[in-house]
Design an enzyme around this catalytic site. Structure first.
Site, PDB file in Angstrom:
ATOM      1  N   GLY A  79       9.471 -12.804  18.228  1.00 41.46           N
ATOM      2  CA  GLY A  79       9.700 -11.947  16.608  1.00 41.46           C
ATOM      3  C   GLY A  79       8.967 -12.820  15.838  1.00 41.46           C
ATOM      4  CG  ASP A 130      12.562 -18.975  24.661  1.00 42.44           C
ATOM      5  OD1 ASP A 130      11.924 -19.578  23.203  1.00 42.44           O
ATOM      6  OD2 ASP A 130      12.978 -17.811  24.414  1.00 42.44           O
ATOM      7  CB  SER A 163      15.333  -7.312  23.270  1.00 41.54           C
ATOM      8  OG  SER A 163      14.148  -7.629  22.515  1.00 41.54           O
ATOM      9  CE1 TYR A 174      15.905  -8.614  18.131  1.00 41.89           C
ATOM     10  CE2 TYR A 174      16.687  -7.692  20.119  1.00 41.89           C
ATOM     11  CZ  TYR A 174      15.449  -8.321  19.571  1.00 41.89           C
ATOM     12  OH  TYR A 174      14.531  -8.960  20.113  1.00 41.89           O
ATOM     13  CD  GLU A 196      11.138  -6.441  22.753  1.00 41.09           C
ATOM     14  OE1 GLU A 196      11.324  -7.746  22.562  1.00 41.09           O
ATOM     15  OE2 GLU A 196      10.390  -6.228  23.926  1.00 41.09           O
ATOM     16  CG  ASN A 255       9.797 -14.574  24.474  1.00 49.24           C
ATOM     17  OD1 ASN A 255       9.841 -13.541  25.070  1.00 49.24           O
ATOM     18  ND2 ASN A 255      10.603 -15.690  24.546  1.00 49.24           N
ATOM     19  CD  GLU A 303      12.236 -15.299  27.703  1.00 49.03           C
ATOM     20  OE1 GLU A 303      11.306 -14.474  28.243  1.00 49.03           O
ATOM     21  OE2 GLU A 303      12.802 -14.879  27.060  1.00 49.03           O
ATOM     22  NE  ARG A 353      11.609 -17.771  21.212  1.00 49.68           N
ATOM     23  CZ  ARG A 353      11.837 -16.524  21.282  1.00 49.68           C
ATOM     24  NH1 ARG A 353      11.814 -15.766  20.147  1.00 49.68           N
ATOM     25  NH2 ARG A 353      12.411 -15.923  22.383  1.00 49.68           N
TER      26      ARG A 353
HETATM   27  N1  LIG Z   1      19.385 -19.200  34.325  1.00 47.81           N
HETATM   28  C1  LIG Z   1      20.192 -19.061  33.178  1.00 47.81           C
HETATM   29  N2  LIG Z   1      21.321 -19.717  33.022  1.00 47.81           N
HETATM   30  C2  LIG Z   1      21.972 -19.688  31.839  1.00 47.81           C
HETATM   31  N3  LIG Z   1      21.730 -18.678  31.000  1.00 47.81           N
HETATM   32  C3  LIG Z   1      20.830 -17.760  31.223  1.00 47.81           C
HETATM   33  C4  LIG Z   1      19.959 -17.918  32.212  1.00 47.81           C
HETATM   34  N4  LIG Z   1      18.884 -16.777  32.240  1.00 47.81           N
HETATM   35  C5  LIG Z   1      19.002 -16.080  31.323  1.00 47.81           C
HETATM   36  N5  LIG Z   1      20.201 -16.963  30.524  1.00 47.81           N
HETATM   37  C6  LIG Z   1      20.601 -16.045  29.474  1.00 47.81           C
HETATM   38  O1  LIG Z   1      20.168 -14.723  29.212  1.00 47.81           O
HETATM   39  C7  LIG Z   1      19.475 -14.664  27.857  1.00 47.81           C
HETATM   40  C8  LIG Z   1      18.392 -13.932  28.239  1.00 47.81           C
HETATM   41  O2  LIG Z   1      17.598 -14.199  29.298  1.00 47.81           O
HETATM   42  P1  LIG Z   1      15.879 -14.293  29.403  1.00 47.81           P
HETATM   43  O3  LIG Z   1      15.518 -14.942  30.623  1.00 47.81           O
HETATM   44  O4  LIG Z   1      15.725 -15.043  28.060  1.00 47.81           O
HETATM   45  O5  LIG Z   1      15.376 -12.846  28.952  1.00 47.81           O
HETATM   46  P2  LIG Z   1      14.664 -12.010  27.665  1.00 47.81           P
HETATM   47  O6  LIG Z   1      13.319 -11.813  28.156  1.00 47.81           O
HETATM   48  O7  LIG Z   1      15.368 -10.683  27.733  1.00 47.81           O
HETATM   49  O8  LIG Z   1      14.951 -12.863  26.607  1.00 47.81           O
HETATM   50  C9  LIG Z   1      18.818 -16.134  27.826  1.00 47.81           C
HETATM   51  O9  LIG Z   1      18.690 -16.301  26.219  1.00 47.81           O
HETATM   52  C10 LIG Z   1      20.082 -17.015  27.871  1.00 47.81           C
HETATM   53  O10 LIG Z   1      21.431 -16.742  27.147  1.00 47.81           O
HETATM   54 MG   LIG Z   2      14.753 -14.808  26.179  1.00 43.39          MG
END
Ligand SMILES: Nc1ncnc2c1ncn2[C@@H]1O[C@H](COP(=O)(O)OP(=O)(O)O)[C@@H](O)[C@H]1O
Ligand SMILES: [Mg+2]
Length: 354
Positions: free
Chosen positions: A301, A281, A169, A240, A16, A297, A295, A279
């Protein structure tokens, strides 16, 4: 009033790096010139540091090839640091540890909160223990037998998400809908971390985000925003590259649910030792009120058009005011820390007898 020197640290060794440069440019442009003077400091991809005019040139886009840089930064004359280095060696507590050792106040989460915020596995265990809903799933380690991986995916069921425990990301994240996609998804995730999460996919998930500012004694949460990813999920391309994902502020949600998610965001930050900014989520099942905290963060960003500051703008807090507030929080934390005792003297001379 004396203007404070704010070292804006950007770049870093993670994927990143570029995102960080964009965030740093925005922050420097928005710093209140009556109160602050920006001191750019760059961490090159090599992990080496540059400051002064070299860092300014690098921020403007000149190449750093051939620039050696130093192994450690020089914080002389720096009053406060605004670290805006995303990902590994930036928001994972390592940079924060360096700043603690140097004794300079810094914006954002401390060492433990940053490390926990980076690790989806530890984060989920702490959240679950506090009764905050998280996705069902298991964590696997590199080097285990294929039979164990197969049993894990059978236990979780399909569709599933496979993701590195400490990444961001969406790098290394895959959605697995068919058993044959499992092995390549696992390999992709293990490229980035030796700890990987296998998670039950939330069907028809809506992505809802909340901004947090403050600390456990003075927590503030924003209203909610929604991300509508351009693709099947919010992968790297949707974040991105293709520019077709949309941010909707405020997210159209019933008032009661908004209150529930904001309370959960605040609770989560307290549980995870997250302070400064974060943030939070969520994934919300479309058409129901079922949600999980996906998660946190701790260095989201941070350009003026990123979700984190936009959610504050919606609350009436400008980008400039947000930055001033974050710096004020950093100075306040340092003050509180300075008031704590670090020595312990005992009258006994037990150590002489050892
Ligand atoms: N258990 C889940 N069910 C549905 N979508 C998911 C799930 N885990 C991740 N995602 C999808 O994958 C994306 C990236 O996963 P995430 O855990 O947020 O990792 P990162 O830290 O890379 O953002 C999420 O924004 C969502 O769109
Ligand atoms: Mg995420």
């Amino acid at each position: 009033m004396k203007r404070l020197n704010v070292a804006v640290i950007f770049g870093g060794r993670s994927g990143e790096h570029e995102v960080s440069l964009v965030s740093a440019r925005s922050i420097i442009a928005a710093l209140d010139p009556k109160r602050f003077r920006a001191v750019p400091m760059a961490i090159l991809r090599t992990g080496r540091w540059i400051g002064g005019s070299a860092a300014k040139r690098y921020l403007k886009g000149s190449s750093a090839s051939g620039v050696k840089g130093s192994r450690l930064p020089d914080f002389n004359g720096v009053d406060v640091v605004f670290p805006i280095v995303h990902g590994t060696f930036g928001e994972d507590g390592t940079l924060q540890g360096l700043l603690e050792m140097a004794g300079v106040p810094y914006v954002g989460c401390g060492v433990a909160g940053s490390a926990i915020g980076m690790d989806k596995d530890i984060q989920k265990r702490l959240l679950a223990a506090a009764g905050i809903p998280v996705s069902d799933g298991v964590t696997v380690r590199k080097g285990w037998s294929p039979r164990v991986y197969a049993a894990a995916i059978r236990g979780v069921g399909l569709p599933a998400f496979i993701k590195p425990a400490r990444s961001g990301s969406s790098v290394g994240v895959s959605k697995v809908k068919h058993p044959r996609e499992f092995a390549p998804a696992l390999r992709a995730a293990f490229r980035y971390d030796d700890k990987v999460l296998i998670e039950k996919a939330m069907p028809k998930a809506r992505e809802i985000e909340c901004s947090f500012l403050g600390h456990h004694l003075a927590p503030m949460t924003s209203g909610l925003g929604e991300i509508v990813p351009s693709g099947e999920f919010y992968d790297f391309n949707a974040k991105y590259v293709d520019g077709r994902s949309a941010a909707i502020i405020p997210a159209g949600l019933p008032k009661k649910l908004v209150g529930e998610l904001r309370a959960a965001a605040e609770h989560a930050c307290a549980v995870l030792d997250v302070e400064g900014l974060a943030r939070v989520d969520f994934l919300l099942e479309r058409g129901t009120r079922r949600w999980v905290l996906n998660e946190i963060n701790t260095l989201p960003g941070f350009t003026s058009i990123s979700m984190y500051p936009k959610l504050w703008a919606q609350e009436g807090m400008s980008y400039r005011q947000l930055i001033t507030n974050l710096i004020t929080l950093a100075l306040g934390r340092q003050q509180a820390r300075n008031d704590l005792a670090t020595d312990f003297s005992s009258n006994s001379d037990w150590y002489k007898q050892a």
